[in-house]
Scaffold this motif. Structure first.
Motif, mmCIF file in Angstrom:
data_model
loop_
_atom_site.group_PDB
_atom_site.id
_atom_site.type_symbol
_atom_site.label_atom_id
_atom_site.label_comp_id
_atom_site.label_asym_id
_atom_site.label_seq_id
_atom_site.Cartn_x
_atom_site.Cartn_y
_atom_site.Cartn_z
ATOM 1 N N THR A 78 0.834 -1.210 0.000
ATOM 2 C CA THR A 78 0.000 0.000 0.000
ATOM 3 C C THR A 78 0.864 1.254 0.000
ATOM 4 O OG1 THR A 78 -1.665 -1.196 1.263
ATOM 5 C CG2 THR A 78 -1.833 1.210 1.279
ATOM 6 N N THR A 79 1.869 1.279 0.889
ATOM 7 C CA THR A 79 2.657 2.513 0.985
ATOM 8 C C THR A 79 3.526 2.699 -0.262
ATOM 9 O OG1 THR A 79 4.297 1.386 2.368
ATOM 10 C CG2 THR A 79 2.606 2.675 3.492
ATOM 11 N N HIS A 83 3.453 5.888 -2.545
ATOM 12 C CA HIS A 83 4.696 6.526 -2.985
ATOM 13 C C HIS A 83 4.636 6.785 -4.499
ATOM 14 C CE1 HIS A 83 9.165 7.022 -2.770
ATOM 15 N NE2 HIS A 83 9.110 6.549 -3.994
ATOM 16 N N ASN A 84 4.254 5.760 -5.237
ATOM 17 C CA ASN A 84 4.174 5.903 -6.694
ATOM 18 C C ASN A 84 3.092 6.911 -7.089
ATOM 19 O OD1 ASN A 84 6.175 4.007 -6.925
ATOM 20 N ND2 ASN A 84 4.819 2.295 -7.412
ATOM 21 N N ALA A 85 1.939 6.848 -6.413
ATOM 22 C CA ALA A 85 0.826 7.744 -6.753
ATOM 23 C C ALA A 85 1.179 9.193 -6.426
ATOM 24 C CB ALA A 85 -0.427 7.335 -5.985
ATOM 25 N N LEU A 86 1.848 9.391 -5.298
ATOM 26 C CA LEU A 86 2.202 10.767 -4.910
ATOM 27 C C LEU A 86 3.236 11.347 -5.860
ATOM 28 C CD1 LEU A 86 2.290 10.252 -1.044
ATOM 29 C CD2 LEU A 86 0.618 11.581 -2.321
ATOM 30 N N GLN A 87 4.027 10.463 -6.464
ATOM 31 C CA GLN A 87 5.013 10.944 -7.451
ATOM 32 C C GLN A 87 4.397 11.007 -8.856
ATOM 33 O OE1 GLN A 87 9.210 10.912 -5.954
ATOM 34 N NE2 GLN A 87 8.945 8.775 -6.484
ATOM 35 N N GLU A 96 -9.569 -1.718 1.018
ATOM 36 C CA GLU A 96 -8.870 -2.632 1.934
ATOM 37 C C GLU A 96 -7.445 -2.114 2.230
ATOM 38 O OE1 GLU A 96 -7.776 -6.300 0.155
ATOM 39 O OE2 GLU A 96 -7.287 -7.248 2.073
ATOM 40 N N MET A 97 -6.809 -1.547 1.201
ATOM 41 C CA MET A 97 -5.452 -1.027 1.382
ATOM 42 C C MET A 97 -5.455 0.196 2.297
ATOM 43 S SD MET A 97 -4.228 -1.566 -2.527
ATOM 44 C CE MET A 97 -2.463 -1.332 -2.572
ATOM 45 N N TYR A 98 -6.400 1.102 2.106
ATOM 46 C CA TYR A 98 -6.489 2.271 3.004
ATOM 47 C C TYR A 98 -6.716 1.805 4.449
ATOM 48 C CZ TYR A 98 -6.806 5.585 -0.919
ATOM 49 O OH TYR A 98 -6.534 6.340 -2.023
ATOM 50 N N ASP A 260 11.378 -1.585 2.997
ATOM 51 C CA ASP A 260 10.001 -1.151 2.798
ATOM 52 C C ASP A 260 9.617 -1.094 1.318
ATOM 53 O OD1 ASP A 260 11.653 0.947 2.185
ATOM 54 O OD2 ASP A 260 10.384 2.494 3.075
ATOM 55 N N ASP A 261 10.454 -1.703 0.442
ATOM 56 C CA ASP A 261 10.175 -1.627 -0.990
ATOM 57 C C ASP A 261 9.962 -3.017 -1.595
ATOM 58 O OD1 ASP A 261 10.029 -1.216 -3.669
ATOM 59 O OD2 ASP A 261 12.042 -0.373 -3.901
ATOM 60 N N PRO A 262 8.702 -3.426 -1.782
ATOM 61 C CA PRO A 262 8.445 -4.773 -2.292
ATOM 62 C C PRO A 262 8.707 -4.924 -3.794
ATOM 63 C CG PRO A 262 6.376 -3.622 -1.894
ATOM 64 C CD PRO A 262 7.472 -2.692 -1.470
#
Ligand code: UDP
Length: 416
Positions: A78-79, A83-87, A96-98, A260-262
């Motif tokens: 999710t995070t 990260h990708n969406a904010l960029q 479910e993710m929120y 923290d980076d899958p």
């Protein structure tokens, strides 16, 4: 305030007057307690900086703790989507993710010690911690990524938490957002005395580089980065292929994962698949503590690339510049702030542009030398840890002492 030995080591490196300013600010903050929260101890620029900043703050008499948020696989997915969406990437974030994001934030708040006079909560992962800010504490949200064009839905969700802070810190003016709270600008920094950046004897550089099987007979073009699509490692390989048609040289892509980076493993697999086709391409999957190895590679390189397509600041750019190397970076985020075109580096907008600039540097060693000299000077003035400490202390003074002074003033005013 007495001299602090770990700070004194910077006296001859930082611009004149920096240490005296730090001491006078720190004097006013003696006994205050600060807390940092982020999402990983290893990998990425935030962890890199906290490892160096926290011990110096401690030694200055400002108790400083560092906590990390711990999550589930779904939380990290999710995070990473946040990260990708904010960029600016289109991402699907499900209800479910929120929900998972908020649950993990809440659970961590119950388990961690959030006490202290002042906290800096880094990046989106722990942003919802603000719900549990202790009474009287001043909390800032520090954003290290480029959120100048965020995907609206994700930003709207996050903004409801960000607006509850006492202030927000961004790395570039263009990242600032419409918020109800004060906004501060702090550039990230590198530590010239860390293993990553300290001087190394040439023999040590040589033996480390050769240890990776890399010959020093050919110019080395280096990119150090997490294996993340926004760092564009595949674009770097494409540019290198173009250069190789004219110039004999080798490419080193050095990186590792962050806890923290899958997505890192997937990107690394694709990079390896491409890289393995050419014996002059070296893909180094490094452990998190490979600081001296990275330092040596940066020192051995003829030039350094950071061909990102999105970037918060790009610490690797200052790291390369500090070693007197010309850096060619993507024209995004903080890279444009560091590499002043033609003076302290070059920015590029395409694979072709990158190949062109690599060849320009390879074919003009005097240009490389001039840019490298300017780069060291520019980093010294703007991007060293001592400047970063001053910025933090100034904001802490404003929020903690400033608030106390205002209280006194208000009391006096109402008494009149
Ligand atoms: N780094 C590292 N090992 C790696 C990859 C990167 O130590 O395998 C370091 C790099 O030297 C730099 C930081 O991680 O200090 C990356 O910071 P940057 O701002 O360039 O990018 P971020 O990863 O935070 O997006």
């Amino acid at each position: 305030m007495n001299r602090v030995s770990s700070l004194e080591a910077y006296r001859e490196i930082a611009p004149p007057g920096t240490l005296d300013l730090i001491y006078s600010l720190a004097d006013r903050l003696q006994g205050k307690k600060a807390l940092h929260v982020n999402s990983t101890r290893f990998g990425g620029g935030v962890a890199e900086m906290l490892h160096r900043l926290i011990p110096i703050f401690e030694e200055m008499g400002i108790e400083s703790r560092w906590e990390t948020i711990k999550g589930t696989d779904l939380f990290y997915r999710t995070t990473k989507s946040f990260h990708n969406a904010l960029q600016g990437d289109e991402q699907l974030v499900t209800p479910e993710m929120y929900r998972e994001y908020l649950e993990v934030n809440e659970k961590n708040c119950e388990e961690l010690d959030l006490s202290g006079d002042f906290a800096i909560i880094h990046d989106p992962q722990p942003a919802a911690f603000i719900k549990k800010r202790p009474d009287g504490a001043k909390w800032l949200w520090r954003c290290h990524i480029d959120i100048s064009r965020p995907q609206r839905k994700v930003w709207k969700f996050l903004k409801q938490y960000v607006d509850l802070y006492d202030g927000a810190i961004f790395s570039l003016p263009s990242f600032a957002q419409k918020l109800k709270i004060p906004q501060f600008l702090i550039y990230p920094s590198i530590d010239p005395l860390s293993d990553k950046n300290k001087e190394l004897p040439p023999e040590e550089v040589d033996s480390i580089v050769k240890g990776f099987g890399i010959s020093r007979e050919k110019p080395i073009i280096l990119q150090v980065s997490r294996f993340d699509k926004f760092k564009d490692p595949l674009g770097v390989i494409d540019a290198f292929k173009m250069v190789k048609q004219h110039n004999d040289c080798c490419l080193v892509l050095a990186g590792g994962g962050a806890t923290d980076d899958p997505e890192g493993a997937e990107v690394l697999a694709r990079v390896k698949e491409e890289g393995e086709k050419d014996p002059d391409i070296f893909i180094l999957d490094l452990p998190p503590d490979a600081n001296i190895a990275i330092n040596a590679l940066q020192r051995a390189a003829t030039m350094i690339l950071q061909k990102s397509t999105r970037e918060g600041f790009g610490l690797t750019v200052s790291e390369g510049m500090w070693k007197g190397k010309p850096v060619i970076g993507g024209a995004v985020g903080g890279i444009t702030l560091q590499t002043l075109y033609g003076r302290t580096g070059y920015t590029v907008n395409s694979v072709e542009g990158c190949a062109y600039r690599i060849r320009h540097i390879l074919n003009n060693p005097q240009v490389a030398e001039k840019i490298g000299t300017n780069a060291v000077d520019y980093v010294r003035k703007n991007f060293l840890i001592t400047r970063h400490i001053t910025d933090y202390l100034a904001i802490m003074t404003d929020l903690l002492i400033g608030a106390e002074t205002e209280d006194i003033y208000m009391t006096t005013a109402s008494a009149e």
